[in-house]
Motif scaffolding. Structure first.
Motif, PDB file in Angstrom:
ATOM      1  N   LEU A 137      -0.524   2.044  30.191  1.00 31.88           N
ATOM      2  CA  LEU A 137       0.807   2.667  30.201  1.00 31.88           C
ATOM      3  C   LEU A 137       1.845   1.743  29.585  1.00 31.88           C
ATOM      4  O   LEU A 137       2.712   2.200  28.844  1.00 31.88           O
ATOM      5  N   TYR A 155      -2.387   7.900  25.589  1.00 31.42           N
ATOM      6  CA  TYR A 155      -1.417   6.815  25.666  1.00 31.42           C
ATOM      7  C   TYR A 155      -1.714   5.715  24.658  1.00 31.42           C
ATOM      8  O   TYR A 155      -0.957   4.782  24.525  1.00 31.42           O
ATOM      9  N   ARG A 180       5.588   3.445  19.943  1.00 29.02           N
ATOM     10  CA  ARG A 180       4.698   3.731  21.048  1.00 29.02           C
ATOM     11  C   ARG A 180       5.436   3.790  22.376  1.00 29.02           C
ATOM     12  O   ARG A 180       5.125   4.606  23.231  1.00 29.02           O
ATOM     13  N   LYS A 230       6.913   7.063  22.804  1.00 25.92           N
ATOM     14  CA  LYS A 230       5.899   8.060  23.128  1.00 25.92           C
ATOM     15  C   LYS A 230       5.551   8.014  24.612  1.00 25.92           C
ATOM     16  O   LYS A 230       5.460   9.051  25.276  1.00 25.92           O
ATOM     17  N   ILE A 231       5.391   6.798  25.105  1.00 24.99           N
ATOM     18  CA  ILE A 231       4.988   6.672  26.507  1.00 24.99           C
ATOM     19  C   ILE A 231       6.100   7.126  27.435  1.00 24.99           C
ATOM     20  O   ILE A 231       5.859   7.837  28.412  1.00 24.99           O
ATOM     21  N   ILE A 240       5.915  10.811  27.491  1.00 22.93           N
ATOM     22  CA  ILE A 240       4.811  11.358  28.289  1.00 22.93           C
ATOM     23  C   ILE A 240       5.132  11.238  29.771  1.00 22.93           C
ATOM     24  O   ILE A 240       4.857  12.130  30.562  1.00 22.93           O
TER      25      ILE A 240
END
Lengths: 271, 498
Positions: free
Chosen positions: A175, A270, B23, B26-27, B30
């Motif tokens: 994550l 991810y 990134r 993006k995380i 999400i």
């Protein structure tokens, strides 16, 4: 709770698979080296010998804190065995899912055993250093302590803590990519705060008290207490340190298994 | 066909990709901390079908029409955004180089893949010669996979998969790279599997291959399922459409594709969400109520999609940090806090004890030396009284100490603080009028009172203080007694140490 039990159960039923994967990994990892698996033993020995020269003779640890160099060497080797094992297990286990997900997601494979495979393959380092430490002890005229069965307990405790901590980390690493750098630094520091090279018992202040309660020092000094000679300072804080150690292990296991189950189906998204 | 034989059931599956630049963005997206809607791309816009046992399904379509996404969702590599997916059986996916480790040799890869599918060493030994023979790799089997051509990788991948016995085989364009002899060999194998009642789900750009092995065909068209049916029915339509499309001029084609892509970006899964959430939308705008209902639904578009997404996610991530977990974690955290606090306080008191013992032994050794000489000196009684008062001062501090500890409150560093205050107090309260006999009376009683409290008192700070006070008290008595014995001690040194 149920998640955690399920994950532990998976470790038990897939134990043969873990062993097979470890055997296979040992073969393939060192395939490209001339000396092969001997590197697993050389690497820690080189590290230990440097520390022994610098701290044992240079800084005089073997004279001031310990009675003779052989005793200091065996003392350090035992601690180093546990610490190297823990370090390799946690660093490997934390990154295991991230590294393997591309391959594993395309087949039916229990993700939760990946950290266990990393931990199990780190056991060689432990055994090499541990045997070396015991040999130094015996050649230096120090016998194995009568409380030696406790060493098995400390090894088990190390494995349990390493697993639950790596399971927790393995999800966080996916994550939050930056987490691995933090973890690397922290694990490097645990060698010093865990009392692997310098005896924490010599710190006669609050810092020493706090360090003695940390899980790293618990297993490092624990195995010395059980195998080499009993350490009154360690035994004085045995009960609180045990409570803290196992509480942390259970917390990491609970949170880690929750996170693992929550995100395991979307890990690949991810990355 | 009966519903028992359904191997894969897909209902209104949509897949949204967020086209994020970094990134971390993006995380965050999400984890739904922030969301930017304009970057959505719907690779699948609601696809539903059922696949039965013993069927071979071919998926055809242009590049970027969502074939691979569909395959990845069916093989559970990543979850759908909305919709329901049920799979009965083990799946095994094969694409070019899927799950092959490039650094390992072909033989090691075979071993690893079989190990991971749960075979034992003995089983692997019996199976791997068959795989090597089937793969036609010859001497290359002992070369690292990174040196393989794409055809060789596909051959190896197919050979391994064919021997792991999955219920559902998913093949992603792997067969298109192999040569015709290997392809026909693979088709024989696939037919064999079909006869065994296994399900094959494959993507191919080659119309000939699809016609050869597929029973039914799914035609994917820019995220939608344009047609699904018997191969003989769908394939001519698809080929006809391709012909027509290729006849168009280049700008026309590009325009069409960009239009379709734009549609995929602006698409919203509202209708599907509504269906999934089982809301009824009035079709006709006959009554005013219906019209209003429709309006409100339209305004709630984004919310509906979010709700549906959440519902799907709930199905996928069916885990909650339950009540028991919370309780256990909180209890353990408290336990850690409590034990560490107690332990730290304990060790602090122990340290004080040892420090004082060291001090005391120092002092006594210092005393013994001058004692011999000082027996003659016998200076003045006033100095004796100061030495007595200094020890009395230490003795009297326990009375003050609880108050100091309480005011400081909690924890570890306070111990040291109180320590310094003790010393300060000792230094300050040098009262000349306190008589010598006083400490002897007070001291024995104090430990007797406080020691029963020691084990029972739960609060760590109190325990520490109590222990310390009793220690200092006893310490004071001994010191005072020793000074009493010595009588005329060299008091200047004594006062200095304290």
């Amino acid at each position: 709770m149920i998640n955690a039990f399920k994950i532990i159960w998976e470790q038990i039923i897939y134990f043969p698979l873990i062993i097979r994967m470890v055997k296979y990994g040992d073969q393939s990892t060192y395939q490209n080296f001339f000396l092969g698996q001997a590197w697993k033993i050389f690497n820690p020995i080189l590290q230990v010998s440097v520390y022994f020269v610098i701290f044992g003779f240079g800084l005089g640890q073997s004279r001031t804190v310990h009675s003779n160099p052989a005793e200091y060497l065996s003392w350090m080797l035992l601690g180093m065995a546990i610490w190297r094992f823990m370090n390799e297990a946690i660093m490997g286990g934390s990154q295991s899912i991230k590294h393997q997900i591309g391959m594993v997601s395309k087949m039916k494979f229990p993700l939760s055993i990946l950290p266990a495979i990393s931990i199990a393959s780190a056991i060689w380092t432990f055994l090499a250093l541990f045997i070396l430490g015991t040999a130094t002890m015996l050649s230096g005229g120090i016998g194995v302590s009568q409380e030696w069965p406790w060493a098995i307990y400390y090894l088990f405790a190390t494995i349990a803590f390493s697993y639950s901590f790596s399971l927790f980390n393995s999800t966080i690493v996916i994550l939050i990519p930056d987490y691995i750098s933090i973890l690397r630094v922290v694990m490097m520091m645990t060698m010093w705060i865990g009392g692997v090279i310098i005896k924490i018992g010599t710190f006669n202040n609050v810092i020493g008290d706090i360090l003695r309660l940390l899980p790293f020092n618990y297993v490092v000094d624990g195995i010395r207490d059980a195998w080499l000679r009993s350490d009154t300072q360690f035994e004085a804080t045995f009960l609180p340190a045990t409570l803290i150690f196992w509480s942390l292990t259970i917390i990491f296991l609970l949170v880690g298994s929750f996170l693992h189950n929550k995100f395991k189906k979307s890990f690949i998204e991810y990355l | 066909m009966s519903t028992e034989n359904i191997k894969i059931s897909v209902k209104n599956i949509t897949k949204r990709f967020e086209l994020m630049k970094t990134r971390s963005e993006k995380i965050l997206n999400i984890l739904s901390f922030s969301s930017k809607k304009d970057r959505n791309f719907w690779a699948l816009k609601g696809v539903s079908f059922d696949v039965f046992a013993g069927e071979a399904i071919g998926v055809v379509g242009l590049n970027g029409s969502g074939k691979s996404t569909l395959l990845n969702i069916v093989s559970e590599i990543y979850p759908p955004t909305t919709g329901e997916l049920t799979i009965n059986g083990d799946t095994s996916i094969i694409s070019i180089g899927a799950g092959l480790k490039p650094a390992l040799t072909g033989r090691d890869n075979i071993q690893l893949k079989l190990l991971m599918s749960g075979l034992t060493k003995k089983e692997i030994k019996t199976v791997s010669p068959d795989i090597i023979a089937f793969s036609e790799l010859g001497d290359f089997i002992d070369q690292p996979v990174k040196n393989y051509s794409s055809g060789m990788k596909a051959k190896l991948g197919f050979s391994i998969m064919a021997h792991t016995n999955p219920d559902i085989m998913i093949i992603d364009e792997a067969l298109s790279v192999g040569d015709s002899t290997f392809a026909s060999k693979s088709f024989d194998k696939i037919r064999e599997f079909k006869a065994q009642g296994k399900t094959i789900f494959f993507v191919s750009h080659s119309a000939g291959q699809v016609k050869q092995i597929a029973d039914r065909v799914i035609w994917m068209h820019f995220g939608e399922m344009r047609e699904m049916g018997e191969t003989t029915e769908v394939m001519p339509h698809y080929e006809q459409w391709q012909k027509d499309f290729n006849k168009k001029s280049k700008p026309e084609r590009e325009q069409y594709i960009s239009d379709m892509k734009h549609e995929q970006r602006t698409f919203s899964a509202v209708d599907i969400a509504v269906q999934q959430l089982a809301l009824d939308i009035p079709e006709s705008s006959a009554s005013r109520v219906d019209r209003e209902k429709r309006k409100t639904l339209e305004t709630q578009k984004d919310k509906l999609v979010k709700q549906a997404t959440k519902q799907t996610q709930k199905q996928i991530q069916n885990t909650k940090f339950g009540f028991i977990n919370w309780v256990v974690v909180i209890l353990l955290v408290n336990l850690i806090a409590f034990t560490s606090k107690t332990a730290l306080a304990d060790s602090q008191t122990k340290r004080d004890e040892t420090a004082k013992k060291v001090e005391q032994s120092k002092r006594s050794s210092q005393k013994k030396q001058p004692q011999k000489k000082a027996s003659k000196v016998k200076k003045s009684t006033s100095k004796v009284s100061t030495s007595a008062t200094s020890s009395v001062a230490v003795d009297s501090t326990p009375v003050n100490e609880p108050a100091i500890a309480d005011s400081d409150g909690n924890g570890i560093p306070d111990d040291q603080e109180t320590d310094t205050t003790v010393n300060d107090g000792a230094a300050e309260s040098v009262a000349p009028d306190i008589t010598y006999s006083a400490p002897a009376d007070v001291v024995p009683s104090q430990p007797a009172v406080q020691q029963p409290i020691l084990p029972s008192s739960s609060s760590s700070a109190n325990t520490g203080e109590a222990a310390k006070s009793s220690n200092s008290a006893t310490e004071a008595t001994t010191s005072s007694e020793s000074s009493a014995e010595s009588g005329t001690a060299s008091t200047s040194q004594n006062g200095g140490t304290q």
